[in-house]
Motif scaffolding. Structure first.
Motif, short mmCIF file in Angstrom:
data_model
loop_
_atom_site.label_atom_id
_atom_site.label_comp_id
_atom_site.label_asym_id
_atom_site.label_seq_id
_atom_site.Cartn_x
_atom_site.Cartn_y
_atom_site.Cartn_z
N ALA A 117 0.82 -1.21 0.00
CA ALA A 117 0.00 0.00 0.00
C ALA A 117 0.85 1.26 0.00
O ALA A 117 1.89 1.34 0.66
N GLY A 118 0.41 2.25 -0.73
CA GLY A 118 1.03 3.57 -0.76
C GLY A 118 0.09 4.54 -1.44
O GLY A 118 -0.98 4.15 -1.93
N SER A 119 0.50 5.81 -1.49
CA SER A 119 -0.31 6.86 -2.11
C SER A 119 0.54 7.64 -3.11
O SER A 119 1.04 8.72 -2.80
N PRO A 120 0.73 7.09 -4.31
CA PRO A 120 1.48 7.82 -5.34
C PRO A 120 0.57 8.77 -6.10
O PRO A 120 -0.65 8.58 -6.16
N ARG A 121 1.19 9.81 -6.70
CA ARG A 121 0.46 10.75 -7.54
C ARG A 121 1.33 11.12 -8.73
O ARG A 121 2.57 11.15 -8.62
N LEU A 122 0.70 11.44 -9.85
CA LEU A 122 1.40 11.92 -11.04
C LEU A 122 0.57 13.04 -11.64
O LEU A 122 -0.60 12.85 -11.96
N PHE A 123 1.18 14.24 -11.78
CA PHE A 123 0.44 15.40 -12.26
C PHE A 123 1.41 16.43 -12.83
O PHE A 123 2.63 16.39 -12.56
N ALA A 124 0.89 17.33 -13.62
CA ALA A 124 1.68 18.44 -14.17
C ALA A 124 1.42 19.69 -13.34
O ALA A 124 0.27 19.97 -12.97
N GLU A 125 2.48 20.44 -13.06
CA GLU A 125 2.35 21.63 -12.24
C GLU A 125 3.49 22.59 -12.54
O GLU A 125 4.67 22.21 -12.49
N ALA A 126 3.15 23.82 -12.89
CA ALA A 126 4.14 24.90 -13.08
C ALA A 126 5.27 24.50 -14.02
O ALA A 126 6.44 24.75 -13.76
N GLY A 127 4.91 23.87 -15.15
CA GLY A 127 5.89 23.53 -16.16
C GLY A 127 6.68 22.26 -15.88
O GLY A 127 7.66 21.98 -16.59
N ALA A 128 6.27 21.48 -14.88
CA ALA A 128 6.97 20.25 -14.56
C ALA A 128 5.98 19.09 -14.46
O ALA A 128 4.83 19.28 -14.06
N LEU A 129 6.45 17.91 -14.82
CA LEU A 129 5.72 16.69 -14.51
C LEU A 129 6.20 16.24 -13.13
O LEU A 129 7.41 16.11 -12.90
N VAL A 130 5.27 16.02 -12.22
CA VAL A 130 5.60 15.75 -10.83
C VAL A 130 5.08 14.37 -10.45
O VAL A 130 3.91 14.05 -10.67
N GLY A 131 5.95 13.55 -9.88
CA GLY A 131 5.55 12.26 -9.34
C GLY A 131 5.92 12.20 -7.88
O GLY A 131 7.06 12.49 -7.50
N THR A 132 4.97 11.84 -7.04
CA THR A 132 5.23 11.74 -5.60
C THR A 132 4.76 10.39 -5.08
O THR A 132 3.89 9.75 -5.66
#
Length: 246
Positions: A117-132
């Motif tokens: 189990a985990g909580s990953p995210r993938l999204f675009a923000e302020a000119g960057a692709l962000v993965g957490t």
């Protein structure tokens, strides 16, 4: 329910299994991949024999599933290690974290994916692709890549994702001894790469005792990619039996 009927079931609970016995097709699966150089001794401590590695590289990935058969949309993240099995080059799945119970259970029971189990995210923000990736309320990883900076050759992107994949299938017995301990092999099939980009990237890993991604520290960023695909996961087959070797 007759014994013969029970024996045909593939998953529990018996009358409401956690996953459907179908092969999933993934549509609009979006990847953020960051390949980095790590400490070779740290890598040597986690790559199981008979797998070997030539360079101390790790791929941190975040995958956003636009849609998947039986599981629906979800997001997944983890670490993948480039390895060799004899003369064949492939990847070893070291750890995977995701936010979908059915996909977690099916990945572990029906195959050998090291999912938890985990909580990953993938999204675009302020000119960057962000993965957490978060575990509980704690941040475990943050990756950023320049958003669609440079087109990536689609054949190169396809080759990046279709290497043979190795995993450990461990089934415990009732006396704290394994009933099964095998190295298995699979790969992605029937893949359509819809778009792909590359660009500059950064990756931060944070210490967490139950999600020890930072045990493979980031020493140098080697490459990054952003890929959108449709694909199917093939079945698995065993290639090495640790209990027989023991």
């Amino acid at each position: 329910m007759k014994a013969a009927e029970v024996a045909r079931r593939l998953a529990t609970p018996l009358t409401a299994p956690a996953w459907a016995p179908v092969r999933s097709r993934f549509t609009d699966r979006e990847y953020l991949n960051v390949v980095y150089r790590t400490d070779p001794e740290a890598l040597r401590a986690v790559v199981p024999e008979p797998l070997e590695f030539d360079e101390p590289l790790v791929r941190f990935e975040v995958m956003k599933m636009g849609d998947s058969t039986s599981f629906g949309p979800y997001t997944e993240s983890g670490q993948v290690i480039p390895v060799r099995f004899g003369e064949e080059r492939g990847e070893y799945l070291h750890a995977m974290y995701l936010d979908n119970v059915a996909a977690t259970v099916a990945g572990r029971e029906a195959s050998a994916y090291p999912k938890t189990a985990g909580s990953p995210r993938l999204f675009a923000e302020a000119g960057a692709l962000v993965g957490t990736l978060d575990v509980g309320t704690q941040r475990v990883a943050t990756a950023t890549m320049g958003y669609k900076h440079y087109p990536m050759d689609l054949d190169e992107a396809r080759a990046e994702l279709t290497l043979p994949t190795y995993m450990l299938k461990i089934v415990p017995g009732y006396e704290r001894e394994p009933r099964m301990c095998e190295l298995v092999r699979t790969r992605i099939t029937d893949i359509t790469v819809k778009a792909a980009w590359t660009g500059p990237a950064r990756l931060q890993l944070f210490q967490h005792v139950l999600a020890p991604l930072a045990d493979l520290p980031v020493l140098e960023i080697v490459s990054a990619s952003h890929i959108i695909t449709d694909l199917t996961l093939d079945g698995v087959r065993p290639v090495f039996d640790y209990l027989k070797e023991r």
